[in-house]
Design a protein around this motif. Structure first.
Motif, short mmCIF file in Angstrom:
data_model
loop_
_atom_site.label_atom_id
_atom_site.label_comp_id
_atom_site.label_asym_id
_atom_site.label_seq_id
_atom_site.Cartn_x
_atom_site.Cartn_y
_atom_site.Cartn_z
N LEU A 35 -3.18 4.12 -1.45
CA LEU A 35 -4.02 4.48 -0.31
C LEU A 35 -4.90 5.68 -0.62
N ASN A 36 -4.35 6.66 -1.33
CA ASN A 36 -5.15 7.82 -1.70
C ASN A 36 -6.32 7.43 -2.60
N ASP A 68 1.34 2.94 10.12
CA ASP A 68 1.98 4.25 10.32
C ASP A 68 1.43 5.32 9.39
N GLN A 69 0.35 5.02 8.67
CA GLN A 69 -0.22 5.97 7.71
C GLN A 69 -1.37 6.77 8.33
N GLN A 70 -1.49 8.02 7.93
CA GLN A 70 -2.61 8.86 8.34
C GLN A 70 -3.68 8.79 7.25
N LEU A 71 -4.87 8.35 7.62
CA LEU A 71 -5.95 8.19 6.65
C LEU A 71 -7.07 9.17 6.95
N CYS A 125 -8.93 5.47 -0.48
CA CYS A 125 -9.73 6.34 0.38
C CYS A 125 -10.71 7.18 -0.44
N TYR A 138 0.85 -1.18 0.00
CA TYR A 138 0.00 0.00 0.00
C TYR A 138 0.89 1.24 0.00
N ASP A 139 1.22 1.73 -1.20
CA ASP A 139 1.98 2.97 -1.25
C ASP A 139 1.01 4.15 -1.13
N GLY A 140 1.57 5.36 -1.11
CA GLY A 140 0.73 6.53 -0.91
C GLY A 140 -0.32 6.69 -1.97
N ILE A 163 0.00 -0.65 6.96
CA ILE A 163 -0.43 0.75 6.89
C ILE A 163 -0.57 1.38 8.28
#
Length: 357
Positions: A291-292, A318-321, A295, A286-288, A316
């Motif tokens: 994920l974008n 450590d990712q901000q969603l 979402c 799941y790269d940026g 994921i």
């Protein structure tokens, strides 16, 4: 089976006998010790499968490691570290006290196991004899759990468990590349026993019939079943258990696992209303950008929260969603006879005889 996979298997079917013969020859070379089999001074339990894809090995290893620890053993989990970037002979994902590698270095399953198994080392290495020896000599473990070990015959094991998922069972029963089997069915003669995983009300009858088939074809090998004993929805923000899953309205679920159908069925058991269900290829990252897009798709469906698996969450964490994230966690329990089978065999010090295939 999806139509695309079915088509690819049909193209590969003429090569299945060639691949099956090569795998049978490899097993023969190990059986005759032409290819070396290494012995360890502690019991080794292999948890593997005959089919490609998910058979529920990770939850079984979690349960088995914790159960052996509770019984006073000092287990370690040894894995190849599939798709992990760590390339040393011995890669210490966890020494039982601290997690030393991230999911990219360790691989998805070893990292997940390391995070969930307190006091239990998790080590990877392509030649698994090296992490096995390190665990015994340096970490003082007294039992080895060999993850995905059925085809890895270079380490002698005391127990060789083969798992089948209750939803997919043996697939089309053809050997790769014409089907999902890693080896011919005849290879099951060398295992110690079977376990059927992921049993639910929907597949219980099929699982029972398959268990009877295994018992008929391999009468000297016990067949065990595992059941879901609990499903929890956890908030990724604060690790809080959602007391009423149906309170989560308009949920967008996603996963990158080998058996997404089982994940979806498990969600449906909770009564959660899904706006959509997105799947990716097993072990996908799941790269940026992904994920974008994910979402954005969720928001387009009107979803107000996201839901994924424990295996996906470690990628994921450590990712901000932009939407609240929840994680589905399952608890399984093997039938009572399995506990006795494991402990009796390990404590007896017996090693199963090699069976000619």
């Amino acid at each position: 089976m999806n139509s695309k996979l079915d088509f690819l298997f049909s193209l590969g079917r003429p090569l299945s006998p060639v691949y099956a013969s090569l795998m049978a020859l490899r097993a023969f070379l190990y059986r005759k010790n032409i290819l070396k089999i290494h012995s360890l001074p502690v019991p080794v339990i292999s948890i593997g499968n005959l089919t490609m894809g998910g058979s529920g090995k990770t939850p079984v290893i979690q349960w088995l490691a914790k159960h052996l620890q509770k019984e006073g053993y000092r287990p370690a989990v040894i894995s190849r570290g599939y798709r992990g970037k760590a390339g040393n002979k011995v890669n210490i994902v966890s020494d039982g006290k601290k997690v030393h590698l991230n999911q990219h270095e360790a691989g998805d399953e070893p990292y997940m196991l390391a995070c969930s198994l307190d006091g239990i080392p998790v080590i990877t290495g392509k030649k698994r004899i090296h992490p096995c020896q390190y665990a015994v000599n340096e970490l003082n473990v007294d039992i080895i759990l060999l993850d995905d070990g059925f085809q890895h015959m270079a380490v002698k094991r005391q127990l060789d468990l083969v798992l089948f998922n209750a939803t997919t069972l043996a697939g089309n029963s053809r050997v790769f590349p014409g089907g999902e089997l890693r080896e011919p069915v005849q290879a099951l003669k060398r295992c110690s026993g079977f376990m059927i995983t992921g049993i639910s009300d929907d597949n219980k009858n099929r699982a029972d019939r398959f268990s009877e088939l295994l018992s008929t074809r391999f009468p000297d090998k016990p067949v065990f079943q595992t059941y879901l004993t609990g499903i929890e929805i956890i908030s990724a923000d604060d690790n809080r258990v959602v007391s009423d899953p149906t309170s989560l309205d308009s949920v967008f679920a996603f996963c990158a696992i080998a058996n997404p159908t089982r994940f979806r069925h498990t969600i449906e058991q909770t009564g959660i209303l899904l706006t959509s269900f997105k799947t990716f290829r097993d072990h996908s990252r799941y790269d940026g950008q992904r994920l974008n897009c994910l979402c954005q798709s969720a928001q387009n469906t009107g979803a107000t929260s996201l839901l994924t698996t424990e295996k996906d969450f470690v990628k994921i964490a450590d990712q901000q969603l932009p939407l609240p994230l929840y994680v589905l966690r399952i608890r399984l329990e093997p039938e009572e006879g399995f506990k006795k089978f494991i402990l009796d065999t390990v404590s007896s010090g017996k090693n199963p005889e090699q069976v000619e295939t």
